[in-house]
Motif scaffolding. Structure first.
Motif, PDB file in Angstrom:
ATOM      1  N   LYS A 157     -21.126 -22.002  -8.855  1.00  0.00           N
ATOM      2  CA  LYS A 157     -20.763 -20.781  -8.131  1.00  0.00           C
ATOM      3  C   LYS A 157     -20.434 -21.162  -6.711  1.00  0.00           C
ATOM      4  CE  LYS A 157     -23.511 -16.990  -9.621  1.00  0.00           C
ATOM      5  NZ  LYS A 157     -24.749 -16.281  -9.328  1.00  0.00           N
ATOM      6  N   LYS A 158     -19.417 -20.535  -6.173  1.00  0.00           N
ATOM      7  CA  LYS A 158     -19.128 -20.824  -4.763  1.00  0.00           C
ATOM      8  C   LYS A 158     -20.122 -20.064  -3.904  1.00  0.00           C
ATOM      9  CE  LYS A 158     -14.362 -22.093  -5.234  1.00  0.00           C
ATOM     10  NZ  LYS A 158     -14.030 -21.582  -6.569  1.00  0.00           N
ATOM     11  N   ALA A 197     -37.802 -25.842  -7.163  1.00  0.00           N
ATOM     12  CA  ALA A 197     -36.743 -24.843  -7.318  1.00  0.00           C
ATOM     13  C   ALA A 197     -36.814 -23.845  -6.185  1.00  0.00           C
ATOM     14  CB  ALA A 197     -36.882 -24.118  -8.651  1.00  0.00           C
ATOM     15  N   ASN A 198     -35.694 -23.211  -5.948  1.00  0.00           N
ATOM     16  CA  ASN A 198     -35.644 -22.130  -4.977  1.00  0.00           C
ATOM     17  C   ASN A 198     -35.941 -20.807  -5.670  1.00  0.00           C
ATOM     18  OD1 ASN A 198     -35.013 -23.318  -2.516  1.00  0.00           O
ATOM     19  ND2 ASN A 198     -32.839 -23.487  -3.054  1.00  0.00           N
ATOM     20  N   PHE A 199     -36.882 -20.063  -5.131  1.00  0.00           N
ATOM     21  CA  PHE A 199     -37.064 -18.684  -5.555  1.00  0.00           C
ATOM     22  C   PHE A 199     -36.156 -17.847  -4.652  1.00  0.00           C
ATOM     23  CE2 PHE A 199     -40.815 -20.485  -7.423  1.00  0.00           C
ATOM     24  CZ  PHE A 199     -41.050 -19.711  -8.555  1.00  0.00           C
ATOM     25  N   GLN A 228     -32.994 -20.228 -10.507  1.00  0.00           N
ATOM     26  CA  GLN A 228     -32.089 -20.919 -11.417  1.00  0.00           C
ATOM     27  C   GLN A 228     -32.131 -22.403 -11.105  1.00  0.00           C
ATOM     28  OE1 GLN A 228     -27.819 -21.772 -11.320  1.00  0.00           O
ATOM     29  NE2 GLN A 228     -27.560 -19.881 -12.489  1.00  0.00           N
ATOM     30  N   ALA A 229     -32.360 -23.207 -12.115  1.00  0.00           N
ATOM     31  CA  ALA A 229     -32.422 -24.648 -11.871  1.00  0.00           C
ATOM     32  C   ALA A 229     -32.112 -25.417 -13.134  1.00  0.00           C
ATOM     33  CB  ALA A 229     -33.809 -25.039 -11.350  1.00  0.00           C
ATOM     34  N   SER A 282     -29.634 -26.636  -3.780  1.00  0.00           N
ATOM     35  CA  SER A 282     -29.386 -26.412  -5.201  1.00  0.00           C
ATOM     36  C   SER A 282     -28.072 -25.697  -5.364  1.00  0.00           C
ATOM     37  CB  SER A 282     -30.525 -25.630  -5.838  1.00  0.00           C
ATOM     38  OG  SER A 282     -30.497 -24.313  -5.375  1.00  0.00           O
ATOM     39  N   GLU A 283     -27.419 -26.108  -6.409  1.00  0.00           N
ATOM     40  CA  GLU A 283     -26.114 -25.560  -6.707  1.00  0.00           C
ATOM     41  C   GLU A 283     -26.339 -24.459  -7.736  1.00  0.00           C
ATOM     42  OE1 GLU A 283     -22.163 -28.184  -7.228  1.00  0.00           O
ATOM     43  OE2 GLU A 283     -23.639 -28.259  -8.813  1.00  0.00           O
TER      44      GLU A 283
END
Lengths: 291, 258
Positions: free
Chosen positions: A288-289, B26-28, B38-39, B123-124
């Motif tokens: 996602k961008k 992970a990021n909350f 999401q990870a 994180s992407e």
């Protein structure tokens, strides 16, 4: 040599087969800096040890084995008088009122800090060496006190000696190569200067400046842009001696650990799972961008 | 500024159990919708997406989006000190790099407060498209967990075949073969145990059993699980909670070397 002991490559005077005693290495105060440095006594002869440290970029082949420490040690004879001068100077305890005290040979080399000093008392002709720079009193037992005039005379003789033998050392001749195109007086002065510097390299700053004050280099001073081979500074020297000291303990900086995240048991299981035929999830879902 | 109050710590504990074996940090992502995560796993073949909608909290306040980077092992350790029935309050501030957790025991007056250090995690986020799957199977989560556990002794991978009659899990290994078939049956008496299949096309896919077993750590969160499949796209394993979900995506094994 047992495999447990680390081998060292060393260039040293040949040991005659007659002597039984092993070469002893000692930790003594360096006469110039006062910092501890390595010396050796072999067959009653004092040797100084220089270490050429390739800083981990070289190794040695010894027969069939490889030794990772690629440093080269050089053991060369040193006039013990250079070692005696600072010791004698401390021991005479000269003050403005008193000329200082006379002490015996035994107490001269008695030090809590450098226990190895006592070995110096057993060097060849130690008394003769002390005579060169000391006022000696002999009342049944010989006592010594440093004599400044004698020291200066001896040091000057050392310089003269070096000047006389100057041409025998290629390294020394090269160090004055900048004078090749200059008049002969200039060249002579350069040789004297280089010899003086060499002697000063074994003297503390007080003695070095005292000795240098007695030499004049009018011709060289005239040359404005004379190139000077810089003396090794005390700071550099201590760095060198420090590295000599370290080699025994083999203190090496621990390489920075690469931090690996700890895996939970479940994650470890997955790490071992076969991923044959599985494409990364990002090949199905596009990133996602970020806005 | 985030302030979220959860009626029982048990829910948060179960969620952590369900993700901490798959991902490390992970990021909350907190927004006015709720708390999302999401990870991808370390090998990047699986993805977990979790959402706790704001309705699940009372009260819930989050005036601006906030990404709280958490080491999941550390968080689950802190949560161990909370009782299952404790009321949990999560607080975080964009100016602070800590997550504050308060556990209140409703029966006595015990209140414990913890602060967890946060970390910066790059994180992407992957965009997951809405897909119409060839087959969507809703079944008992305990049954799914049992099948994955049982077949694991035979092989590392499982072939899942879905037809209108039922769903078949088959494993082939050195010591032998095994298969479990669940027939589609609308069991009216035991709705929780029924297997319901919505089918557009028959499909047959291979998946890593180790990953599927890992996903079944979410079983305590829901009595039902949904498997959604289409050929050559990731399998979706979804556990629905009252006010949210945990979704696992797993890349299928494609090719001869399965």
């Amino acid at each position: 040599m047992t495999p447990d002991i680390q081998r060292r490559i060393c260039i040293a005077p040949a040991v005659s087969s007659k002597i039984k005693e092993d070469t002893v290495t000692l930790l003594l105060p360096n006469p110039r800096s006062g910092y501890p440095a390595r010396y050796a006594i072999q067959d009653g002869l004092l040797l100084e040890i220089q270490k050429v440290d390739p800083e981990g970029t070289r190794s040695w082949f010894i027969h069939e084995a490889v030794q990772s420490d690629g440093s080269l040690f050089l053991m060369t004879p040193i006039d013990p008088v250079f070692m005696f001068i600072p010791i004698l100077e401390i021991m005479r305890q000269q003050t403005s009122e008193s000329q200082g005290r006379f002490i015996t040979l035994d107490s001269l080399f008695d030090s809590d800090q450098y226990t190895s000093l006592r070995h110096l008392a057993h060097l060849n002709h130690v008394e003769k060496h002390l005579d060169l720079v000391c006022e000696v009193r002999d009342s049944g037992m010989k006592t010594y006190r440093l004599d400044d005039d004698k020291v200066m005379a001896w040091l000057k003789k050392k310089v003269e000696h070096l000047v006389a033998k100057f041409s025998t050392s290629t390294a020394l001749v090269e160090s004055v190569s900048y004078t090749e195109s200059l008049p002969e007086e200039c060249r002579q002065e350069a040789i004297t200067l280089a010899s003086l510097r060499l002697v000063c390299a074994y003297l503390n700053e007080t003695w070095a400046s005292k000795l240098s004050a007695d030499y004049k280099f009018p011709e060289l001073d005239k040359m404005e842009n004379r190139t000077q081979a810089p003396l090794v500074t005390v700071a550099e020297f201590s760095k060198r001696t420090a590295s000599m000291e370290l080699d025994d303990d083999l203190v090496t900086a621990a390489p920075k650990e690469i931090k690996k995240p700890k895996l939970t048991p479940g994650q470890r299981k997955l790490a071992n799972a076969s991923k044959a035929g599985m494409k990364p999830i990002s090949s199905f879902f596009a990133p996602k961008k970020t806005e | 500024m985030l302030e979220a109050r959860l009626q029982t710590a048990a829910l948060l504990k179960k969620i952590l159990e369900a993700v901490k074996e798959l991902i490390t940090d992970a990021n909350f992502d907190c927004s006015d919708n709720g708390i999302a995560l999401q990870a991808m796993d370390n090998s990047h073949v699986a993805l977990v997406a979790m959402l706790l909608r704001q309705e699940g909290f009372e009260p819930y306040r989050c005036d601006r989006t906030l990404a709280l980077g958490v080491n999941l092992v550390s968080l689950s350790k802190v949560l161990r000190s909370a009782g299952n029935e404790d009321i949990v309050t999560l607080k975080a501030d964009s100016s602070n790099d800590t997550l504050s957790l308060t556990f209140e025991n409703p029966d006595n007056d015990r209140i414990s407060e913890y602060e967890l250090k946060l970390m910066d995690i790059d994180s992407e986020h992957l965009g997951i498209p809405d897909t119409t799957y060839d087959a969507v199977v809703s079944m008992s989560s305990a049954e799914f967990a049992r099948i994955c556990r049982d077949l694991q002794v035979l092989s590392d991978s499982v072939q899942i075949d879905v037809t209108k009659e039922g769903i078949k899990f088959a494993a082939k290994g050195e010591l032998g073969n095994g298969a479990v078939t669940l027939k589609q049956a609308a069991n009216v008496d035991k709705e929780d145990e029924s297997t319901v299949i919505e089918l557009n096309r028959n499909c047959s896919l291979n998946f890593s059993l180790k990953y599927l077993n890992n996903f079944t750590k979410a079983t305590p969160l829901s009595s039902r699980v949904t498997l959604s499949m289409s050929s050559e796209v990731p399998l979706l394993v979804e556990y629905k909670m009252e006010t949210g979900y945990i979704r696992y995506y797993l890349a299928p094994k494609i090719g001869d070397d399965v």
